[in-house]
Design a protein around this motif. Structure first.
Motif, PDB file in Angstrom:
ATOM      1  N   VAL A  51     -33.293  58.813 -38.789  1.00 19.07           N
ATOM      2  CA  VAL A  51     -33.245  59.571 -40.035  1.00 19.07           C
ATOM      3  C   VAL A  51     -34.550  60.153 -40.597  1.00 19.07           C
ATOM      4  CG1 VAL A  51     -32.647  59.285 -42.597  1.00 19.07           C
ATOM      5  CG2 VAL A  51     -31.156  57.968 -40.685  1.00 19.07           C
ATOM      6  N   VAL A  52     -34.305  61.666 -40.812  1.00 15.78           N
ATOM      7  CA  VAL A  52     -35.469  62.272 -41.466  1.00 15.78           C
ATOM      8  C   VAL A  52     -35.482  62.014 -42.852  1.00 15.78           C
ATOM      9  CG1 VAL A  52     -36.692  64.667 -41.687  1.00 15.78           C
ATOM     10  CG2 VAL A  52     -35.625  63.912 -39.264  1.00 15.78           C
ATOM     11  N   GLU A  53     -36.552  61.778 -43.129  1.00  9.87           N
ATOM     12  CA  GLU A  53     -36.862  61.803 -44.744  1.00  9.87           C
ATOM     13  C   GLU A  53     -37.701  63.138 -45.311  1.00  9.87           C
ATOM     14  OE1 GLU A  53     -36.589  57.300 -46.460  1.00  9.87           O
ATOM     15  OE2 GLU A  53     -38.721  57.694 -45.308  1.00  9.87           O
ATOM     16  N   LYS A  54     -37.263  63.811 -46.178  1.00 11.57           N
ATOM     17  CA  LYS A  54     -37.875  64.914 -46.797  1.00 11.57           C
ATOM     18  C   LYS A  54     -39.436  64.976 -46.883  1.00 11.57           C
ATOM     19  CE  LYS A  54     -37.032  68.648 -50.123  1.00 11.57           C
ATOM     20  NZ  LYS A  54     -38.298  68.654 -51.028  1.00 11.57           N
ATOM     21  N   ARG A  55     -39.536  63.537 -47.046  1.00 16.11           N
ATOM     22  CA  ARG A  55     -41.097  63.426 -47.582  1.00 16.11           C
ATOM     23  C   ARG A  55     -41.957  63.715 -46.631  1.00 16.11           C
ATOM     24  NH1 ARG A  55     -41.457  57.060 -49.063  1.00 16.11           N
ATOM     25  NH2 ARG A  55     -40.987  56.227 -47.023  1.00 16.11           N
ATOM     26  N   GLY A  56     -41.433  63.460 -45.334  1.00 19.59           N
ATOM     27  CA  GLY A  56     -42.316  63.666 -44.166  1.00 19.59           C
ATOM     28  C   GLY A  56     -42.408  62.640 -43.123  1.00 19.59           C
ATOM     29  N   ASP A  57     -41.452  61.799 -42.962  1.00 22.47           N
ATOM     30  CA  ASP A  57     -41.365  60.711 -41.842  1.00 22.47           C
ATOM     31  C   ASP A  57     -39.947  60.661 -41.291  1.00 22.47           C
ATOM     32  OD1 ASP A  57     -39.981  58.550 -43.592  1.00 22.47           O
ATOM     33  OD2 ASP A  57     -41.534  59.035 -45.081  1.00 22.47           O
ATOM     34  N   VAL A  58     -39.856  59.754 -40.500  1.00 27.37           N
ATOM     35  CA  VAL A  58     -38.537  59.612 -39.550  1.00 27.37           C
ATOM     36  C   VAL A  58     -38.417  58.044 -39.769  1.00 27.37           C
ATOM     37  CG1 VAL A  58     -37.353  59.932 -37.514  1.00 27.37           C
ATOM     38  CG2 VAL A  58     -38.835  61.785 -38.371  1.00 27.37           C
ATOM     39  N   ARG A  59     -37.367  57.326 -40.016  1.00 24.57           N
ATOM     40  CA  ARG A  59     -37.115  56.057 -39.847  1.00 24.57           C
ATOM     41  C   ARG A  59     -35.998  55.921 -38.850  1.00 24.57           C
ATOM     42  NH1 ARG A  59     -38.161  53.970 -44.896  1.00 24.57           N
ATOM     43  NH2 ARG A  59     -37.993  51.946 -43.857  1.00 24.57           N
ATOM     44  N   ILE A  60     -36.074  54.590 -38.300  1.00 24.87           N
ATOM     45  CA  ILE A  60     -34.747  54.129 -37.272  1.00 24.87           C
ATOM     46  C   ILE A  60     -33.708  53.174 -38.077  1.00 24.87           C
ATOM     47  CG2 ILE A  60     -34.556  52.773 -35.094  1.00 24.87           C
ATOM     48  CD1 ILE A  60     -37.344  53.964 -34.345  1.00 24.87           C
ATOM     49  N   ILE A  61     -32.437  53.480 -37.565  1.00 26.79           N
ATOM     50  CA  ILE A  61     -31.447  52.476 -37.984  1.00 26.79           C
ATOM     51  C   ILE A  61     -30.964  51.943 -36.730  1.00 26.79           C
ATOM     52  CG2 ILE A  61     -29.166  52.315 -38.956  1.00 26.79           C
ATOM     53  CD1 ILE A  61     -29.991  54.843 -40.857  1.00 26.79           C
ATOM     54  N   VAL A  62     -30.825  50.826 -36.645  1.00 27.02           N
ATOM     55  CA  VAL A  62     -30.409  49.659 -35.634  1.00 27.02           C
ATOM     56  C   VAL A  62     -29.301  48.614 -36.110  1.00 27.02           C
ATOM     57  CG1 VAL A  62     -30.688  48.081 -33.901  1.00 27.02           C
ATOM     58  CG2 VAL A  62     -32.399  49.825 -34.428  1.00 27.02           C
ATOM     59  N   ASN A  63     -27.929  48.758 -36.029  1.00 27.85           N
ATOM     60  CA  ASN A  63     -27.022  48.143 -36.329  1.00 27.85           C
ATOM     61  C   ASN A  63     -26.722  48.385 -38.061  1.00 27.85           C
ATOM     62  OD1 ASN A  63     -25.996  47.301 -33.825  1.00 27.85           O
ATOM     63  ND2 ASN A  63     -27.752  45.585 -33.893  1.00 27.85           N
ATOM     64  N   ASN A  64     -26.853  49.226 -38.423  1.00 25.05           N
ATOM     65  CA  ASN A  64     -27.017  49.678 -39.744  1.00 25.05           C
ATOM     66  C   ASN A  64     -27.799  49.123 -40.638  1.00 25.05           C
ATOM     67  OD1 ASN A  64     -24.532  51.106 -39.557  1.00 25.05           O
ATOM     68  ND2 ASN A  64     -23.099  49.378 -39.652  1.00 25.05           N
ATOM     69  N   ILE A  65     -28.967  48.818 -40.092  1.00 27.15           N
ATOM     70  CA  ILE A  65     -30.051  48.400 -40.935  1.00 27.15           C
ATOM     71  C   ILE A  65     -31.364  49.076 -40.516  1.00 27.15           C
ATOM     72  CG2 ILE A  65     -32.030  46.288 -40.875  1.00 27.15           C
ATOM     73  CD1 ILE A  65     -29.363  44.463 -39.951  1.00 27.15           C
ATOM     74  N   VAL A  66     -31.947  49.584 -41.639  1.00 24.82           N
ATOM     75  CA  VAL A  66     -33.130  50.424 -41.422  1.00 24.82           C
ATOM     76  C   VAL A  66     -34.332  49.765 -41.014  1.00 24.82           C
ATOM     77  CG1 VAL A  66     -34.729  51.887 -42.740  1.00 24.82           C
ATOM     78  CG2 VAL A  66     -32.331  51.999 -43.355  1.00 24.82           C
ATOM     79  N   GLN A  67     -34.877  49.900 -40.057  1.00 25.03           N
ATOM     80  CA  GLN A  67     -36.096  49.100 -39.675  1.00 25.03           C
ATOM     81  C   GLN A  67     -37.285  49.329 -40.209  1.00 25.03           C
ATOM     82  OE1 GLN A  67     -35.013  47.082 -36.524  1.00 25.03           O
ATOM     83  NE2 GLN A  67     -33.292  47.743 -37.790  1.00 25.03           N
ATOM     84  N   PRO A  68     -38.300  48.208 -40.125  1.00 29.30           N
ATOM     85  CA  PRO A  68     -39.614  48.351 -40.767  1.00 29.30           C
ATOM     86  C   PRO A  68     -40.454  49.695 -40.056  1.00 29.30           C
ATOM     87  CG  PRO A  68     -39.408  46.412 -39.689  1.00 29.30           C
ATOM     88  CD  PRO A  68     -37.851  47.039 -39.561  1.00 29.30           C
ATOM     89  N   GLY A  69     -41.271  50.322 -40.783  1.00 28.43           N
ATOM     90  CA  GLY A  69     -42.214  51.109 -40.012  1.00 28.43           C
ATOM     91  C   GLY A  69     -41.606  52.530 -39.955  1.00 28.43           C
ATOM     92  N   PHE A  70     -42.398  53.441 -39.273  1.00 28.86           N
ATOM     93  CA  PHE A  70     -41.865  54.715 -39.040  1.00 28.86           C
ATOM     94  C   PHE A  70     -41.986  55.259 -37.377  1.00 28.86           C
ATOM     95  CE2 PHE A  70     -43.991  54.533 -43.346  1.00 28.86           C
ATOM     96  CZ  PHE A  70     -42.892  54.848 -44.179  1.00 28.86           C
ATOM     97  N   PHE A  71     -40.914  55.868 -37.246  1.00 29.97           N
ATOM     98  CA  PHE A  71     -40.855  56.474 -35.949  1.00 29.97           C
ATOM     99  C   PHE A  71     -41.967  57.678 -35.874  1.00 29.97           C
ATOM    100  CE2 PHE A  71     -38.680  59.547 -32.712  1.00 29.97           C
ATOM    101  CZ  PHE A  71     -39.118  58.764 -31.542  1.00 29.97           C
ATOM    102  N   LEU A  72     -42.116  58.324 -37.023  1.00 31.22           N
ATOM    103  CA  LEU A  72     -42.821  59.407 -37.237  1.00 31.22           C
ATOM    104  C   LEU A  72     -43.436  59.434 -38.572  1.00 31.22           C
ATOM    105  CD1 LEU A  72     -44.489  61.986 -35.892  1.00 31.22           C
ATOM    106  CD2 LEU A  72     -42.336  63.327 -36.683  1.00 31.22           C
TER     107      LEU A  72
END
Length: 570
Positions: A51-72
């Motif tokens: 998932v791209v967040e407009k503010r400038g980062d990318v998050r990861i979702i696994v099994n409908n749970i947003v993971q801690p930290g950033f992919f980018l």
């Protein structure tokens, strides 16, 4: 590839299409994600969603749970005011073997769009290396809006980029009809380049070698907010946000050469916006669907204020939705599904409008690795998309894949009721105006999975469908499965690093053609006939520099670039 310029309209079935109802199921509640604007799978089979967040980062979702930290995390580099931000992401088609991820964002403190490449951390599949950034394309805008921002890889392996007209109302920079700027365009680039600028212009882009910017594939866009390719047919879909009166959906058959003009700012949808300096009607490619931009809450039925382009559903969980293009309006929260019912030029579509959908401000749609669809609300919600409804003939899957034995056609149904006979039909044309029946398969009431191997091999690609002949005398057709043209049927340029030599392989259908090597001034450096065999070495151009190789024959024109240096190519 064939250019589909047919004028015959064909209904896929003698019965009306079942109307699915799209359902949005909340899988991530607001408050976890911050202004999400894009969502996608990586194509690696991991099942992760990014998932791209407009503010400038990318998050990861696994099994409908947003993971801690950033992919980018490049928040320090991204401007977020207005319509600016980190706006789009695309994974290399061979990811993670080719460990590259491409993003589209607006540079901090500017109205400059940047298309960049990042490299995966070899020690962590959930981390891109921020310092690995390579800037491919930079384009200044005019104001803070109309940045578009989407990225998508086509079936040809090239990266397609949606570019807005630069901002302001009414295209103040007159960029829509200007083929020399990147603004208001769909760009197409080859990203399989390992040295600066890390991309090249595909030789069949429409303005390579002629007036116009080499990166431009199509023009006349206003703000193409979400582009996508049909995962089965390869057809191209564009959702373009309107000015004051009309929102539009644009459609391009797979294999169609570039160069189409979608009209802005001479046209808004199917309607005249301005006429000064505009070409004639025949110059434009008109939308296949439009709806009124008249939404001033409370919104009227069937209108809206800002198009959010979507995807054609090709998942397996909801067969009733299979083959429908799903999109929405950000302002009215109306949702439409489009189904192609005629394969001529122009194509014909039926549509279904849904109101009272329960969604809010849908910013983007995305596709998981398994073809299931998701949607994002700007407020932070993530929705999985399902559908209700039943099919007369429940086509769950239709798939065609080439093999050394021929083309394998597979189809699956929910159940087999009232079907007397299956016919496997093959055509060179997507509209099946001309086709042959290649096999008849008897249904088994206890079997829902079927296949047939058509001992037919061609490099030009083909289309398949299944005709189900029913007990009541009617016929219902499956969706169309497409085997794309064999890219190996074209010449292929390679470099031998051990011997510092260029080699070119010429398939049989390209032999007996003229091969010419030009320098940048258009002077012929070398020429020959390609009838001497399927593989030969090119002589050294003599001087370092950029050269173009062109082959002209009965198959058409093929070209590529050579950069000669004393030690290695670029």
């Amino acid at each position: 590839m064939r250019i589909l310029l047919l004028s015959v309209f064909l209904l896929l079935t003698s019965k009306s299409f079942t109307q699915p109802t799209v359902v949005f199921n909340t899988v991530i509640q607001p408050g976890v994600l911050f202004n999400p604007v894009d969502i996608t799978g990586a194509g690696d089979g991991s099942g992760r969603l990014f998932v791209v967040e407009k503010r400038g980062d990318v998050r990861i979702i696994v099994n409908n749970i947003v993971q801690p930290g950033f992919f980018l995390d490049i928040r320090d580099s991204v401007e977020t005011n207005g319509e600016r931000g980190l706006l789009g992401i695309a994974f290399h088609p061979s990811y993670p073997d080719s460990p590259y991820v491409f993003v589209n964002y607006v540079k901090k403190g500017t109205v400059i769009t940047q298309i960049c490449r990042f490299t995966l951390n070899p020690n962590d599949p959930n981390d891109l290396v921020e310092t690995s950034q390579k800037i491919l394309i930079t384009q200044a805008g005019i104001q803070s809006n109309h940045k578009a921002g989407d990225l998508a890889f086509g079936p040809d392996g090239y990266l397609y980029i949606g570019m807005g007209d630069g901002g302001g109302g009414g295209d103040p920079g007159e960029n829509g009809q200007n083929i020399n700027t990147l603004l208001a365009k769909i760009l197409r680039i080859d990203i399989n380049v390992s040295v600066p600028p890390y991309f090249a212009y595909p030789p069949d882009n429409p303005f390579v070698g002629v007036a116009g910017n080499d990166a431009v594939w199509a023009y006349g866009m206003r703000n193409p907010w979400r582009i996508s390719f049909d995962g089965v047919t390869g057809d191209f879909w564009i959702g373009d946000v309107g000015q004051d009166l009309w929102e539009e959906v644009d459609f391009v058959y797979a294999g169609t050469p570039g160069g189409m003009n979608f009209g802005w700012d001479c046209r808004e949808g199917n309607h005249v916006y301005e006429s000064a300096g505009c070409p004639g009607e025949s110059a434009f490619t008109y939308p296949i669907f439009e709806y009124p931009h008249t939404c001033d809450p409370p919104c009227n039925t069937g209108d809206g204020s800002s198009m959010t382009g979507g995807f054609v559903y090709r998942g397996a969980m909801y067969p009733v939705l299979y083959g429908y293009y799903v999109f929405a309006d950000y302002g009215s929260n109306n949702v439409w599904t489009l189904k192609q019912t005629g394969y001529g030029n122009p194509p014909v579509f039926s549509f279904i409008l849904q109101t009272n959908t329960g969604i809010s401000a849908v910013e983007s749609f995305g596709e998981a690795d398994n073809g299931e669809l998701y949607a994002l609300s700007y407020g932070g919600s993530v929705y999985s998309i399902s559908a209700t409804g039943t099919l007369d003939v429940g086509w769950t899957k239709i798939k065609a894949t080439p093999s050394h034995q021929g083309n394998k056609i597979e189809w699956t149904l929910d159940a087999v009721f009232g079907i007397n006979l299956f016919q496997v039909q093959r055509s060179y044309f997507a509209d099946f105006n001309q086709y042959v029946n290649v096999a008849e398969v008897a249904p088994d009431p206890d079997e829902i999975n079927y296949h047939y191997i058509d001992p037919f091999i061609t490099s030009s690609g083909s289309y398949y469908r299944i005709a189900a002949h029913l007990d009541d005398g009617s016929t219902e057709y499956s969706p169309v499965a497409h085997i794309l043209p064999d890219s190996k049927s074209k010449p292929e340029l390679t470099y031998d690093f051990n011997h510092n030599r260029w080699r070119i392989s010429v398939p049989e259908n390209w032999q007996n053609s003229d091969l010419i090597l030009y320098d940048l001034q258009g002077r012929i450096v070398y020429s020959k006939q390609t009838s001497t065999g399927p593989l030969f070495e090119l002589p050294s151009p003599g001087m370092p520099g950029c050269y173009f190789i062109v082959i002209r024959g009965s198959e058409g024109i093929w070209s590529d670039r050579i950069v000669a240096s004393p030690s290695k190519p670029n």
